[in-house]
Design a protein around this motif. Structure first.
Motif, PDB file in Angstrom:
ATOM      1  N   TRP A 252       0.815  -1.214   0.000  1.00 57.13           N
ATOM      2  CA  TRP A 252       0.000   0.000   0.000  1.00 57.13           C
ATOM      3  C   TRP A 252       0.848   1.263   0.000  1.00 57.13           C
ATOM      4  O   TRP A 252       0.409   2.308  -0.469  1.00 57.13           O
ATOM      5  N   THR A 253       2.060   1.184   0.585  1.00 55.73           N
ATOM      6  CA  THR A 253       2.858   2.390   0.835  1.00 55.73           C
ATOM      7  C   THR A 253       4.120   2.489  -0.006  1.00 55.73           C
ATOM      8  O   THR A 253       4.789   3.524   0.028  1.00 55.73           O
ATOM      9  N   ASP A 254       4.469   1.412  -0.735  1.00 54.93           N
ATOM     10  CA  ASP A 254       5.715   1.381  -1.516  1.00 54.93           C
ATOM     11  C   ASP A 254       6.949   1.584  -0.635  1.00 54.93           C
ATOM     12  O   ASP A 254       7.933   2.209  -1.058  1.00 54.93           O
ATOM     13  N   VAL A 255       6.883   1.059   0.575  1.00 52.69           N
ATOM     14  CA  VAL A 255       8.017   1.092   1.499  1.00 52.69           C
ATOM     15  C   VAL A 255       8.444  -0.343   1.776  1.00 52.69           C
ATOM     16  O   VAL A 255       7.586  -1.210   2.002  1.00 52.69           O
ATOM     17  N   GLU A 256       9.747  -0.607   1.769  1.00 51.23           N
ATOM     18  CA  GLU A 256      10.235  -1.963   2.018  1.00 51.23           C
ATOM     19  C   GLU A 256       9.846  -2.418   3.426  1.00 51.23           C
ATOM     20  O   GLU A 256       9.744  -1.614   4.352  1.00 51.23           O
ATOM     21  N   THR A 257       9.647  -3.726   3.575  1.00 58.07           N
ATOM     22  CA  THR A 257       9.157  -4.255   4.853  1.00 58.07           C
ATOM     23  C   THR A 257      10.121  -4.021   6.009  1.00 58.07           C
ATOM     24  O   THR A 257       9.685  -3.987   7.160  1.00 58.07           O
ATOM     25  N   ASP A 258      11.418  -3.863   5.730  1.00 59.06           N
ATOM     26  CA  ASP A 258      12.346  -3.651   6.840  1.00 59.06           C
ATOM     27  C   ASP A 258      12.219  -2.257   7.436  1.00 59.06           C
ATOM     28  O   ASP A 258      12.843  -1.956   8.463  1.00 59.06           O
ATOM     29  N   HIS A 259      11.410  -1.400   6.828  1.00 60.60           N
ATOM     30  CA  HIS A 259      11.104  -0.086   7.402  1.00 60.60           C
ATOM     31  C   HIS A 259       9.753  -0.085   8.123  1.00 60.60           C
ATOM     32  O   HIS A 259       9.296   0.965   8.568  1.00 60.60           O
ATOM     33  N   ILE A 260       9.105  -1.243   8.214  1.00 63.82           N
ATOM     34  CA  ILE A 260       7.775  -1.346   8.821  1.00 63.82           C
ATOM     35  C   ILE A 260       7.872  -2.149  10.104  1.00 63.82           C
ATOM     36  O   ILE A 260       8.395  -3.272  10.114  1.00 63.82           O
ATOM     37  N   PHE A 261       7.389  -1.594  11.195  1.00 60.52           N
ATOM     38  CA  PHE A 261       7.466  -2.240  12.505  1.00 60.52           C
ATOM     39  C   PHE A 261       6.066  -2.362  13.092  1.00 60.52           C
ATOM     40  O   PHE A 261       5.286  -1.403  13.075  1.00 60.52           O
ATOM     41  N   GLU A 427      16.843  11.357   6.674  1.00 63.48           N
ATOM     42  CA  GLU A 427      18.002  10.907   7.454  1.00 63.48           C
ATOM     43  C   GLU A 427      17.566  10.280   8.776  1.00 63.48           C
ATOM     44  O   GLU A 427      18.035   9.201   9.158  1.00 63.48           O
ATOM     45  N   LYS A 428      16.674  10.952   9.487  1.00 62.18           N
ATOM     46  CA  LYS A 428      16.242  10.414  10.779  1.00 62.18           C
ATOM     47  C   LYS A 428      15.351   9.186  10.607  1.00 62.18           C
ATOM     48  O   LYS A 428      15.342   8.300  11.457  1.00 62.18           O
ATOM     49  N   GLY A 429      14.600   9.140   9.516  1.00 58.46           N
ATOM     50  CA  GLY A 429      13.812   7.946   9.249  1.00 58.46           C
ATOM     51  C   GLY A 429      14.700   6.730   9.082  1.00 58.46           C
ATOM     52  O   GLY A 429      14.402   5.648   9.597  1.00 58.46           O
ATOM     53  N   ARG A 430      15.792   6.902   8.355  1.00 54.06           N
ATOM     54  CA  ARG A 430      16.737   5.791   8.173  1.00 54.06           C
ATOM     55  C   ARG A 430      17.422   5.436   9.485  1.00 54.06           C
ATOM     56  O   ARG A 430      17.635   4.259   9.784  1.00 54.06           O
ATOM     57  N   TRP A 431      17.733   6.441  10.306  1.00 49.67           N
ATOM     58  CA  TRP A 431      18.345   6.158  11.617  1.00 49.67           C
ATOM     59  C   TRP A 431      17.368   5.399  12.504  1.00 49.67           C
ATOM     60  O   TRP A 431      17.742   4.425  13.168  1.00 49.67           O
ATOM     61  N   MET A 432      16.119   5.827  12.517  1.00 54.07           N
ATOM     62  CA  MET A 432      15.119   5.169  13.363  1.00 54.07           C
ATOM     63  C   MET A 432      14.890   3.733  12.910  1.00 54.07           C
ATOM     64  O   MET A 432      14.638   2.852  13.724  1.00 54.07           O
ATOM     65  N   LYS A 433      14.968   3.488  11.610  1.00 55.12           N
ATOM     66  CA  LYS A 433      14.830   2.123  11.115  1.00 55.12           C
ATOM     67  C   LYS A 433      15.922   1.228  11.690  1.00 55.12           C
ATOM     68  O   LYS A 433      15.664   0.126  12.196  1.00 55.12           O
ATOM     69  N   GLU A 434      17.178   1.682  11.619  1.00 49.35           N
ATOM     70  CA  GLU A 434      18.286   0.898  12.162  1.00 49.35           C
ATOM     71  C   GLU A 434      18.148   0.739  13.672  1.00 49.35           C
ATOM     72  O   GLU A 434      18.459  -0.316  14.232  1.00 49.35           O
ATOM     73  N   ASP A 435      17.674   1.772  14.329  1.00 45.48           N
ATOM     74  CA  ASP A 435      17.519   1.739  15.788  1.00 45.48           C
ATOM     75  C   ASP A 435      16.421   0.775  16.204  1.00 45.48           C
ATOM     76  O   ASP A 435      16.618  -0.072  17.089  1.00 45.48           O
ATOM     77  N   MET A 436      15.246   0.871  15.576  1.00 47.65           N
ATOM     78  CA  MET A 436      14.134   0.000  15.954  1.00 47.65           C
ATOM     79  C   MET A 436      14.430  -1.462  15.644  1.00 47.65           C
ATOM     80  O   MET A 436      13.920  -2.361  16.326  1.00 47.65           O
ATOM     81  N   ALA A 437      15.262  -1.701  14.635  1.00 46.49           N
ATOM     82  CA  ALA A 437      15.616  -3.077  14.287  1.00 46.49           C
ATOM     83  C   ALA A 437      16.406  -3.754  15.407  1.00 46.49           C
ATOM     84  O   ALA A 437      16.488  -4.986  15.455  1.00 46.49           O
TER      85      ALA A 437
END
Length: 604
Positions: A252-261, A427-437
C-alpha cells in the motif's frame, strides 16, 4: 471488490455488523474480541465517566486500552496465584505482551511510585531505569542505572504461553499508575493472547461477553489459536502472519518491509517512536535526557498525556495546542531562544494528519524545515487520514508515520494492532529504522492471532476506504449545509493544507465532527440517532460518540481552551449507503428541535 446484500444497509459477506443502535453494554461488533462497546444514550456516556455502577456494570467490554477485557482480568488472577510474594502484603498485577514491556512498566512504576515512597520503597532517583533504554546496551544515558533488587515491584513470566506481568503492592495509587502505563503506551495483552494463554493452561473461563451462561458458544469470528484459522489465497503460508501483514502494508505504501514495525496497538506506535527519537538524542549527548518532546496541534488525548509524563519524556514536553500560524511562529521563537540560551535538544514533534477530533492539518513543510534546522524527528499519526489517502513518506515530510491498524485498516473492530513506518527518504527515518531493528521484543508483542485477524480483515481495505471516503464526503456536505448544524469539522472545510498531502486518488477520510445549533438538543439527537454509538472509529459500521465527554470529561475547561466544545459529536462513517445515513441523521435532527431556529443577531 466488495459484494453487498440488498438490504437497508449493505452487508459484506461476513458476520452481521451493528448498523443500528445497540443495547447498553453490548460489544461492538458482537464478538468476544470486540474493540468497542455500546453507549447508546447521552446519559450512559455521562454515567460511564462518572463511574455510575449501574452503567459500568452493564458494560460487557470496552476499548482495550481503557477497559480490561474479562480474559485479561482472569489472566492477572493466574499470575497472582502462581507468583505469591514472600511477605505479608497483598499484591496486584498488570499483564504485558513481552518481557521488555514488563521491564519498561516496572521502571515506570518504580519511578512514579517508589520515588514518592508508595509501596514501601525508599529508592533514590539515581536507581531509575530509562524506559527508552530497557534491553538496549548500545545507548548510554547519564541518568539511568539498573533497577533496585529491593524493589517491591517485580516482573514475572509464564514462558509456556509467552505472557509476562509486573506485580506490585495492592494499593489504589499503584493500580491507577499501572493502568496509566497500559493506557498511555498501548503495550497491552490483547483478549486473543489472554484467551489463548488461558486455553493453553487449561483454565476454565470465568466470564464471556457474548454468551451467558458461559457454557454457551461464544461468538468469535477470528479465533485466538492461529493454527485454527483457515488461510486465504492471498496469504502466504510460508511466512508468519506478521510478515504477511508487513508485506500488505508495504504494497500500500511502496516502502520496504524492513522499514515497517508492528506493535500491539496504535498508541504503542507513538511510544515506540518516542523511545527511538530519544535514543537518537542520547547517542549524541547522554546528558540530554533524550531531548524535550513537542506536541503540535490538539491531539488524541494519550499522545499528550504520555509526553507529559517525566517517566516517558524526562526532559518534558512543549505543547502547541492550536497548531495554527500563531503556534508555528511561537514554536520557531521557542526553538531559537532555547538554542541560544542552553543549546536545548529536542526529541520529536508529534502531530496528526488530520487531527482527532478537529480534523485540522499542520503546515508540515514549515515543520520539516524547523526539524532539519533544530535536529528533531517529525512523527505523524496518520490514522484518521490513513496511508491510502495521504502521502507523508515519498514527500519526506515525516520521519516516522504511526498508524492504528485497529481502525479502518482492520475495519471489523475485532482486532487491535499498530504499525510504524520509518521513512527511507529522510536521514532520521533511516536512523530510526536501524535503531528499531535492534529492539529485542519481536513485532513489539503483537500476538500472532491478532496479526492474522488483521491480515484477513484488511484484504479489502482499498475498496472499503474508497467507499467510505465517498459516503463520508456526501454526508459531511449534507450536514455542512443543514440549518440545524452549527459546525462541521472535516478536512474539506477546515483544513486547507490537507490537499497538499492528499494522494491523487485519495479522499478526505471517513471521520468528521459536528456541533449542533443552539435550537437543537444534542442529547436528544444522540439518543435518537439509530447507528452504533460508542468509543473508537474506523469501523465498517458507522460509529458515533460525544467525543469530548468520553476523552476529556474531567478536563472540559482544557478542551474548551483549545476550541473543542463539550457537546462535540464525532462521526466515523461506515459502509452503509449514504441515503440510509442521511435518513437517520435527518430524523434525529428533526425530532431534536427545542424551538424554531432563531435568526442571527447582527453585532453592529
Amino acid at each position: 471488490m466488495f459484494h453487498y446484500q440488498n438490504t437497508e444497509s449493505p452487508v459484506p459477506l461476513q458476520p452481521q455488523l451493528p448498523f443500528n443502535s445497540k443495547e447498553l453494554g453490548s460489544p461492538l461488533p458482537f464478538d468476544e474480541h470486540a474493540c468497542s462497546v455500546s453507549l447508546p444514550t447521552w446519559c450512559s456516556v455521562v454515567g460511564y465517566e462518572e463511574g455510575d455502577q449501574e452503567i459500568v456494570s452493564a458494560l460487557t467490554c470496552g476499548y482495550p486500552r481503557f477497559v480490561y477485557h474479562p480474559y485479561v482480568l482472569q489472566l492477572m488472577e493466574v499470575f497472582l496465584e502462581k507468583f505469591p510474594n514472600d511477605n505479608d502484603y497483598e499484591e496486584d498485577c498488570l499483564v504485558l505482551p513481552t518481557k521488555e514491556a514488563a521491564q519498561r512498566c516496572q521502571a515506570f512504576l518504580q519511578e512514579s511510585l517508589e520515588h514518592n515512597h508508595i509501596g514501601g520503597g525508599r529508592l533514590l532517583q539515581s536507581s531509575s531505569t530509562d524506559n527508552a533504554l530497557v534491553e538496549r546496551s548500545d545507548v548510554v544515558s547519564a541518568s539511568s542505572s539498573s533497577p533496585s533488587s529491593n524493589s517491591r515491584i517485580r516482573v514475572a513470566s509464564i514462558e509456556e504461553v509467552d505472557v509476562h506481568a509486573v506485580l506490585f503492592p495492592a494499593e489504589t495509587t499503584a493500580g491507577i499508575e499501572a493502568k496509566a502505563y497500559w493506557q498511555h503506551t498501548g503495550e497491552l495483552v490483547s483478549s486473543r493472547r489472554a484467551e489463548n494463554a488461558l486455553n493453553t493452561m487449561g483454565r476454565p473461563f470465568a466470564k464471556r461477553i457474548t454468551c451467558c451462561p458461559i457454557e454457551g458458544s461464544p461468538t468469535i469470528f477470528h479465533p485466538s489459536d492461529p493454527s485454527s484459522t483457515a488461510t486465504s489465497e492471498d496469504i502466504s503460508n510460508s511466512k508468519s502472519a506478521h510478515e504477511n501483514l508487513k508485506e500488505r502494508i508495504s504494497g500500500w505504501t511502496d516502502v520496504e518491509t524492513d522499514h515497517i514495525f508492528l506493535v500491539p496497538s496504535g498508541m504503542a506506535t507513538i511510544y515506540k517512536s518516542l523511545r527511538s527519537a530519544r535514543r537518537y538524542q542520547l547517542t549524541k549527548n547522554p546528558s540530554s535526557l533524550g531531548g524535550t518532546s513537542i506536541v503540535y496541534g490538539f491531539p488524541y488525548l494519550d499522545t499528550l498525556k504520555m509526553c507529559s509524563r517525566k517517566e516517558f519524556s524526562p526532559a518534558g514536553v512543549e505543547f502547541f495546542g492550536k497548531g495554527d500560524e500563531h503556534d508555528l511562529d511561537l514554536l520557531e521563537r521557542v526553538l531559537q531562544q532555547r538554542e541560544e540560551s542552553n543549546n536545548q535538544r529536542w526529541s520529536a514533534l508529534f502531530t496528526e494528519v488530520p487531527s482527532n477530533p478537529l480534523l485540522q492539518c499542520p503546515d508540515l513543510d514549515a515543520l520539516r524545515i524547523l526539524a532539519d534546522k533544530y535536529d528533531f524527528a517529525i512523527v505523524v499519526d496518520d490514522t484518521i487520514g490513513n496511508f491510502l489517502n495521504v502521502d507523508l513518506i515519498e514527500s519526506g515530510l515525516a520521519d516516522a508515520v504511526c498508524t492504528s491498524l485497529t481502525k479502518l485498516v482492520s475495519g471489523r473492530g475485532d482486532a487491535i494492532a499498530g504499525s510504524v513506518i520509518t521513512n527511507p527518504n529522510t536521514e532520521k527515518g533511516r536512523w530510526m529504522k536501524e535503531d528499531m531493528a535492534k529492539d529485542t521484543d519481536a513485532y513489539g508483542g503483537l500476538f500472532e492471532a491478532d496479526a492474522l485477524a488483521m491480515v484477513h480483515n484488511s484484504r479489502d481495505f482499498p475498496e472499503r476506504n474508497a467507499r467510505i471516503n465517498e459516503t463520508c464526503e456526501l454526508l459531511a456536505d449534507y450536514l455542512h449545509e443543514h440549518p440545524d448544524v452549527d459546525i462541521v469539522w472535516y478536512p474539506k472545510f477546515v483544513a486547507p493544507l490537507y490537499t497538499k498531502y492528499q494522494k491523487p486518488d485519495g479522499g478526505f477520510g471517513g471521520l468528521f465532527s459536528i456541533h449542533l445549533d443552539s435550537h437543537i438538543c444534542q442529547r436528544t439527537f444522540y439518543d435518537l440517532l439509530d447507528v452504533a454509538k460508542g468509543p473508537s472509529l474506523g469501523t465498517n459500521f458507522t460509529l458515533v460518540c460525544p467525543y469530548t465527554l468520553l476523552a476529556h470529561y474531567h478536563e472540559l475547561d482544557f478542551a474548551m481552551s483549545h476550541n473543542v466544545p463539550p457537546n462535540l459529536i464525532r462521526v466515523a462513517v461506515g459502509l452503509e449507503d449514504f441515503d440510509v445515513l442521511k435518513k437517520k441523521f435527518s430524523y434525529a435532527l428533526e425530532k431534536s428541535r427545542l424551538h424554531p431556529k432563531l435568526p442571527k443577531v447582527s453585532s453592529s
